[in-house]
Design a protein around this motif. Structure first.
Motif, PDB file in Angstrom:
ATOM      1  N   GLU A   1       0.808  -1.218   0.000  1.00 38.54           N
ATOM      2  CA  GLU A   1       0.000   0.000   0.000  1.00 38.54           C
ATOM      3  C   GLU A   1       0.847   1.277   0.000  1.00 38.54           C
ATOM      4  N   ASP A   2       2.170   1.151   0.117  1.00 38.83           N
ATOM      5  CA  ASP A   2       3.043   2.311  -0.015  1.00 38.83           C
ATOM      6  C   ASP A   2       3.332   2.642  -1.475  1.00 38.83           C
ATOM      7  N   THR A   3       2.875   1.800  -2.374  1.00 39.82           N
ATOM      8  CA  THR A   3       3.087   2.041  -3.796  1.00 39.82           C
ATOM      9  C   THR A   3       2.427   3.350  -4.204  1.00 39.82           C
ATOM     10  N   ALA A   4       3.215   4.268  -4.743  1.00 39.34           N
ATOM     11  CA  ALA A   4       2.732   5.607  -5.085  1.00 39.34           C
ATOM     12  C   ALA A   4       3.883   6.381  -5.716  1.00 39.34           C
ATOM     13  N   VAL A   5       3.540   7.560  -6.206  1.00 40.65           N
ATOM     14  CA  VAL A   5       4.572   8.522  -6.602  1.00 40.65           C
ATOM     15  C   VAL A   5       4.733   9.493  -5.443  1.00 40.65           C
ATOM     16  N   TYR A   6       5.966   9.685  -5.023  1.00 44.51           N
ATOM     17  CA  TYR A   6       6.264  10.540  -3.873  1.00 44.51           C
ATOM     18  C   TYR A   6       6.816  11.873  -4.360  1.00 44.51           C
ATOM     19  N   TYR A   7       6.256  12.944  -3.806  1.00 42.05           N
ATOM     20  CA  TYR A   7       6.635  14.309  -4.164  1.00 42.05           C
ATOM     21  C   TYR A   7       7.017  15.080  -2.911  1.00 42.05           C
ATOM     22  N   CYS A   8       7.881  16.076  -3.096  1.00 44.09           N
ATOM     23  CA  CYS A   8       8.176  17.000  -2.006  1.00 44.09           C
ATOM     24  C   CYS A   8       7.876  18.410  -2.478  1.00 44.09           C
ATOM     25  N   THR A   9       7.674  19.292  -1.528  1.00 47.34           N
ATOM     26  CA  THR A   9       7.434  20.685  -1.855  1.00 47.34           C
ATOM     27  C   THR A   9       7.725  21.550  -0.648  1.00 47.34           C
ATOM     28  N   PRO A  10       8.345  22.724  -0.848  1.00 49.74           N
ATOM     29  CA  PRO A  10       8.538  23.633   0.278  1.00 49.74           C
ATOM     30  C   PRO A  10       7.263  24.425   0.527  1.00 49.74           C
ATOM     31  N   LYS A  11       7.004  24.779   1.792  1.00 55.84           N
ATOM     32  CA  LYS A  11       5.801  25.545   2.106  1.00 55.84           C
ATOM     33  C   LYS A  11       5.841  26.921   1.457  1.00 55.84           C
ATOM     34  N   ASP A  12       7.015  27.540   1.414  1.00 53.12           N
ATOM     35  CA  ASP A  12       7.176  28.843   0.767  1.00 53.12           C
ATOM     36  C   ASP A  12       7.838  28.632  -0.593  1.00 53.12           C
ATOM     37  N   THR A  13       7.164  29.100  -1.628  1.00 55.57           N
ATOM     38  CA  THR A  13       7.698  28.926  -2.976  1.00 55.57           C
ATOM     39  C   THR A  13       8.848  29.896  -3.216  1.00 55.57           C
ATOM     40  N   PRO A  14       9.994  29.398  -3.646  1.00 55.59           N
ATOM     41  CA  PRO A  14      11.129  30.296  -3.881  1.00 55.59           C
ATOM     42  C   PRO A  14      10.901  31.201  -5.084  1.00 55.59           C
ATOM     43  N   ALA A  15      11.507  32.348  -5.065  1.00 55.73           N
ATOM     44  CA  ALA A  15      11.379  33.300  -6.173  1.00 55.73           C
ATOM     45  C   ALA A  15      11.903  32.669  -7.454  1.00 55.73           C
ATOM     46  N   GLY A  16      11.189  32.908  -8.528  1.00 54.56           N
ATOM     47  CA  GLY A  16      11.615  32.400  -9.820  1.00 54.56           C
ATOM     48  C   GLY A  16      11.177  30.991 -10.135  1.00 54.56           C
ATOM     49  N   ALA A  17      10.471  30.370  -9.197  1.00 60.56           N
ATOM     50  CA  ALA A  17      10.044  28.992  -9.427  1.00 60.56           C
ATOM     51  C   ALA A  17       8.825  28.959 -10.350  1.00 60.56           C
ATOM     52  N   ARG A  18       8.801  27.932 -11.175  1.00 57.73           N
ATOM     53  CA  ARG A  18       7.609  27.715 -11.976  1.00 57.73           C
ATOM     54  C   ARG A  18       6.631  26.923 -11.105  1.00 57.73           C
ATOM     55  N   MET A  19       5.481  27.535 -10.888  1.00 54.37           N
ATOM     56  CA  MET A  19       4.515  26.961  -9.970  1.00 54.37           C
ATOM     57  C   MET A  19       3.459  26.178 -10.736  1.00 54.37           C
ATOM     58  N   ARG A  20       2.917  25.156 -10.082  1.00 51.88           N
ATOM     59  CA  ARG A  20       1.803  24.407 -10.668  1.00 51.88           C
ATOM     60  C   ARG A  20       0.940  23.843  -9.559  1.00 51.88           C
ATOM     61  N   PRO A  21      -0.332  23.604  -9.883  1.00 51.62           N
ATOM     62  CA  PRO A  21      -1.222  23.036  -8.871  1.00 51.62           C
ATOM     63  C   PRO A  21      -0.941  21.561  -8.661  1.00 51.62           C
TER      64      PRO A  21
END
Length: 124
Positions: free
Chosen positions: A87-107
């Motif tokens: 049940e751990d099978t998945a795609v794992y993602y990380c993200t910082p709470k504060d988006t750094p300047a210049g980052a391309r953002m997506r939902p």
């Protein structure tokens, strides 16, 4: 370029372990960093968060087998997963709470920020 790269996933048998990595380039992690996993391409779960002071949070279902840590010298956040289960099978993602300047953002996972390509974990 401001980028986030997850790595360390793979195909493992039940009971195995993996250490997932989340490395930022073009910026420094200064806010909390979260690990999520996504099943079937849409259902997201927050696994864990590490705060700038090193304190950590785990969603109840992730307590015990998951360990989050951070290496500031490498600008990398890790998620150690032990005693892996199917049940751990998945795609794992990380993200910082504060988006750094210049980052391309997506939902993603109910938020809008910087996300990497994810790392696939398959347990079977």
């Amino acid at each position: 370029d401001v980028q986030l790269v997850e790595s360390g996933g793979g195909s493992v048998q039940p009971g195995g372990s993996l250490r997932l990595s989340c490395t930022g380039s073009g910026f420094i992690f200064v806010s909390a960093v979260e690990w999520f996993r996504q099943v079937d391409g849409h259902t997201c779960e927050l696994a864990s968060r590490i705060n700038p002071d090193g304190t950590t949070y785990y969603t109840d279902s992730f307590k015990g087998r998951f360990t989050i840590s951070q290496d500031n010298a490498k600008n990398t956040v890790f998620l150690q997963v032990d005693n892996l289960k199917p049940e751990d099978t998945a795609v794992y993602y990380c993200t910082p709470k504060d988006t750094p300047a210049g980052a391309r953002m997506r939902p993603m996972c109910g938020g809008f920020g910087i996300w990497g390509q994810g790392t696939q974990v398959t347990v079977s």
